[in-house]
Design a protein around this motif. Structure first.
Motif, PDB file in Angstrom:
ATOM      1  N   ALA A  20     -10.247 -40.631  13.637  1.00 50.15           N
ATOM      2  CA  ALA A  20      -8.962 -41.073  13.080  1.00 50.15           C
ATOM      3  C   ALA A  20      -7.852 -40.721  14.062  1.00 50.15           C
ATOM      4  N   PRO A  21      -7.639 -41.533  15.121  1.00 48.88           N
ATOM      5  CA  PRO A  21      -6.675 -41.206  16.184  1.00 48.88           C
ATOM      6  C   PRO A  21      -5.234 -41.010  15.704  1.00 48.88           C
ATOM      7  N   GLY A  22      -4.887 -41.570  14.551  1.00 45.67           N
ATOM      8  CA  GLY A  22      -3.517 -41.446  14.072  1.00 45.67           C
ATOM      9  C   GLY A  22      -3.244 -40.198  13.260  1.00 45.67           C
ATOM     10  N   GLU A  23      -4.269 -39.384  13.047  1.00 41.00           N
ATOM     11  CA  GLU A  23      -4.094 -38.145  12.297  1.00 41.00           C
ATOM     12  C   GLU A  23      -3.767 -36.991  13.252  1.00 41.00           C
ATOM     13  N   PRO A  24      -3.024 -35.989  12.792  1.00 38.68           N
ATOM     14  CA  PRO A  24      -2.768 -34.818  13.649  1.00 38.68           C
ATOM     15  C   PRO A  24      -4.073 -34.105  13.986  1.00 38.68           C
ATOM     16  N   LEU A  25      -4.129 -33.515  15.153  1.00 33.55           N
ATOM     17  CA  LEU A  25      -5.289 -32.714  15.552  1.00 33.55           C
ATOM     18  C   LEU A  25      -5.245 -31.399  14.784  1.00 33.55           C
ATOM     19  N   PHE A  26      -6.324 -31.075  14.087  1.00 30.07           N
ATOM     20  CA  PHE A  26      -6.332 -29.829  13.322  1.00 30.07           C
ATOM     21  C   PHE A  26      -6.208 -28.657  14.278  1.00 30.07           C
ATOM     22  N   GLU A  27      -5.267 -27.760  13.984  1.00 31.94           N
ATOM     23  CA  GLU A  27      -4.955 -26.644  14.881  1.00 31.94           C
ATOM     24  C   GLU A  27      -5.795 -25.428  14.524  1.00 31.94           C
ATOM     25  N   VAL A  28      -6.859 -25.212  15.290  1.00 29.57           N
ATOM     26  CA  VAL A  28      -7.758 -24.091  15.022  1.00 29.57           C
ATOM     27  C   VAL A  28      -7.202 -22.775  15.550  1.00 29.57           C
ATOM     28  N   ARG A  29      -6.018 -22.820  16.187  1.00 33.09           N
ATOM     29  CA  ARG A  29      -5.399 -21.598  16.689  1.00 33.09           C
ATOM     30  C   ARG A  29      -4.324 -21.069  15.745  1.00 33.09           C
ATOM     31  N   ALA A  30      -4.024 -21.805  14.692  1.00 34.99           N
ATOM     32  CA  ALA A  30      -2.978 -21.392  13.751  1.00 34.99           C
ATOM     33  C   ALA A  30      -3.404 -20.127  13.001  1.00 34.99           C
ATOM     34  N   ARG A  31      -2.457 -19.502  12.320  1.00 38.37           N
ATOM     35  CA  ARG A  31      -2.788 -18.331  11.516  1.00 38.37           C
ATOM     36  C   ARG A  31      -3.922 -18.653  10.566  1.00 38.37           C
ATOM     37  N   GLY A  32      -4.877 -17.742  10.464  1.00 42.84           N
ATOM     38  CA  GLY A  32      -6.050 -17.994   9.652  1.00 42.84           C
ATOM     39  C   GLY A  32      -5.709 -18.357   8.222  1.00 42.84           C
ATOM     40  N   GLU A  33      -4.753 -17.651   7.644  1.00 42.20           N
ATOM     41  CA  GLU A  33      -4.370 -17.903   6.260  1.00 42.20           C
ATOM     42  C   GLU A  33      -3.832 -19.318   6.100  1.00 42.20           C
ATOM     43  N   ILE A  34      -3.038 -19.774   7.065  1.00 43.11           N
ATOM     44  CA  ILE A  34      -2.482 -21.127   7.005  1.00 43.11           C
ATOM     45  C   ILE A  34      -3.591 -22.162   7.151  1.00 43.11           C
ATOM     46  N   GLN A  35      -4.547 -21.910   8.056  1.00 44.86           N
ATOM     47  CA  GLN A  35      -5.665 -22.834   8.204  1.00 44.86           C
ATOM     48  C   GLN A  35      -6.453 -22.949   6.906  1.00 44.86           C
ATOM     49  N   GLN A  36      -6.708 -21.838   6.266  1.00 44.85           N
ATOM     50  CA  GLN A  36      -7.458 -21.856   5.015  1.00 44.85           C
ATOM     51  C   GLN A  36      -6.726 -22.648   3.945  1.00 44.85           C
ATOM     52  N   GLN A  37      -5.411 -22.530   3.909  1.00 44.14           N
ATOM     53  CA  GLN A  37      -4.631 -23.298   2.952  1.00 44.14           C
ATOM     54  C   GLN A  37      -4.711 -24.793   3.253  1.00 44.14           C
ATOM     55  N   ARG A  38      -4.637 -25.154   4.528  1.00 38.76           N
ATOM     56  CA  ARG A  38      -4.698 -26.567   4.900  1.00 38.76           C
ATOM     57  C   ARG A  38      -6.065 -27.178   4.619  1.00 38.76           C
ATOM     58  N   LEU A  39      -7.099 -26.360   4.736  1.00 36.69           N
ATOM     59  CA  LEU A  39      -8.450 -26.870   4.500  1.00 36.69           C
ATOM     60  C   LEU A  39      -8.787 -26.925   3.019  1.00 36.69           C
ATOM     61  N   GLY A  40      -8.001 -26.267   2.176  1.00 33.84           N
ATOM     62  CA  GLY A  40      -8.246 -26.286   0.747  1.00 33.84           C
ATOM     63  C   GLY A  40      -9.435 -25.422   0.387  1.00 33.84           C
TER      64      GLY A  40
END
Length: 424
Positions: free
Chosen positions: A398-418
């Protein structure tokens, strides 16, 4: 100063030192082969605990950070920048900018701080950075905005046409991370740049934005040149974007060149085709590339070498990384330090018992065919390098979607992943 005051000062100093040190540890962890998202989140909580100690200390906490800023290192800049941005005090923020201006290599800590704090703290600062005259600060502003997925708007468009290579390169990468497919023509226009920073960034960005014809081949030119900084990153996007048959041909091209054997092993893991496993098993007999071959094997099959008791012993007489002789100046770090050492015989036996579960000619990641559901699972449960692969694969779907940022704060990543899927 009485005893209690001295003790309190020592506690505050400890918080400043540990926040900086743990940030450096985190910087390595985000690309480490043995860290999961859960591990990263735990490390982030340790960083946050020391930052909280500095916040509670008030002016004393800031004073400790100012003292640490004299080192002008990224970790110290990170801790001071978090406090400065959260305070909103112009003098404190200016103090951090002065340290970064004097030591540009410390900018990593400042960008990370922008990604760490809540957006509400830094909107005005980002606008000022993006409007700065000096390319260095505009570039920092772009990177800081992208660290939280914020589209810089017009400054991004202007930077794509900038003469400054570093600024243009940052803009190209930010456009890709944000999924700005509308900017693909502007990105492709930079594929012929004379500057290698711009050319690589354009190739990486255009591939992620949907170019499957020219950009991947421009990226592979950096592999052919064995570029120490970009060769592996180029493989990571180009081989995933090419048709499987063409990717396989390129792997075979690399494997025929002894000096590029390591790159060929990495390429086999990226392609994810189990038909390459027998060749990979043979590479496990070569000490210099055995561990990276094991990593590629795991990337295809999903087997945990340690859990399945497929690890071997360090070969007698083999040396990797910095030499013990202090007079030897060849002090390159061991790139495979945190990878398990595969025991080739046991791994071969495991493969003979499980090979029927994987279909040759099909691409796999950690033992499963690529699918949005599986890539989501890997982002939740995989190790950091696996998660990087999953983020790229998901983005290429899906080229039009943002690249998931695996370097972000862990807590924020977990929230984004649901909600996280259960362990398979």
């Amino acid at each position: 100063m009485n005893l209690i005051s001295r003790i309190l000062d020592q506690v505050v100093d400890h918080h400043a030192e540990e926040a900086a040190f743990l940030w450096l540890l985190r910087e390595g962890a985000v690309a480490a082969p043995h860290y999961s998202l859960v591990d990263l989140a735990k490390l982030d909580k340790r960083v946050e605990a020391h930052l909280d100690g500095l916040r509670i200390a008030g002016d004393a906490g800031w004073a400790a950070c100012v003292e640490q800023l004299e080192y002008r290192e990224p970790g110290e800049v990170f801790a001071a920048a978090v406090l400065a941005l959260e305070s909103g005090e112009a003098g404190r923020i200016r103090r951090v900018y002065e340290a970064v201006g004097a030591a540009p290599e410390a900018q990593r800590g400042l960008v990370s701080a922008f990604g760490w704090v809540d957006r509400a703290w830094w909107r005005g600062e980002i606008r000022m950075l993006l409007a700065a005259e000096a390319p260095f600060w505009r570039r920092l502003g772009l990177a800081a905005a992208a660290s939280q997925g914020v589209d810089p708007g017009r400054p991004l468009l202007d930077a794509l046409g900038a003469d400054d290579p570093a600024l243009c390169g940052t803009a190209l990468r930010v456009a890709a991370r944000l999924g700005r497919t509308d900017l693909l023509p502007s990105v492709q226009a930079r594929l012929a740049s004379d500057d290698e920073t711009v050319r690589f960034s354009a190739a990486w960005a255009a591939t992620l934005l949907g170019d499957r014809a020219t950009a991947p081949r421009v990226a592979l030119a950096f592999v052919e040149a064995a570029h120490p900084r970009w060769a592996i990153r180029a493989l990571g996007v180009a081989l995933r974007a090419l048709a499987p048959q063409e990717g396989q041909q390129y792997l075979e091209h690399l494997a025929r060149q002894p000096q590029r054997l390591r790159q060929a092993v990495v390429a086999s893991g990226i392609l994810g085709d189990p038909s390459n496993v027998p060749w990979l098993l043979a590479q496990m007999e070569i000490a210099e590339i055995a561990r990276v071959a094991g990593e590629a094997f795991t990337l295809i099959t999903g087997v945990d070498l340690a859990y399945e008791e497929l690890e071997g012993e360090w070969p007698e007489g083999f040396e990797a990384g910095p030499p013990e002789n202090p007079e030897d100046e060849t002090v390159a770090m061991d790139a495979d330090e945190d990878l398990p050492w595969p025991e080739a015989t046991r791994v071969t036996d495991w493969w003979s018992r499980h090979r029927a579960t994987l279909q040759p000619g099909r691409r796999y990641l950690l033992g499963h065919p690529l699918s949005p559901e599986h890539l989501q699972w890997v982002l939740c449960r995989g190790l950091q390098r696996h998660r990087v692969a999953a983020a790229l694969e998901r983005r290429l779907l899906a080229p039009g979607e943002p690249l998931f940022e695996v370097r972000a704060r862990g807590e924020i990543q977990q929230q984004r992943l649901g909600s996280q899927p259960g362990v398979r």
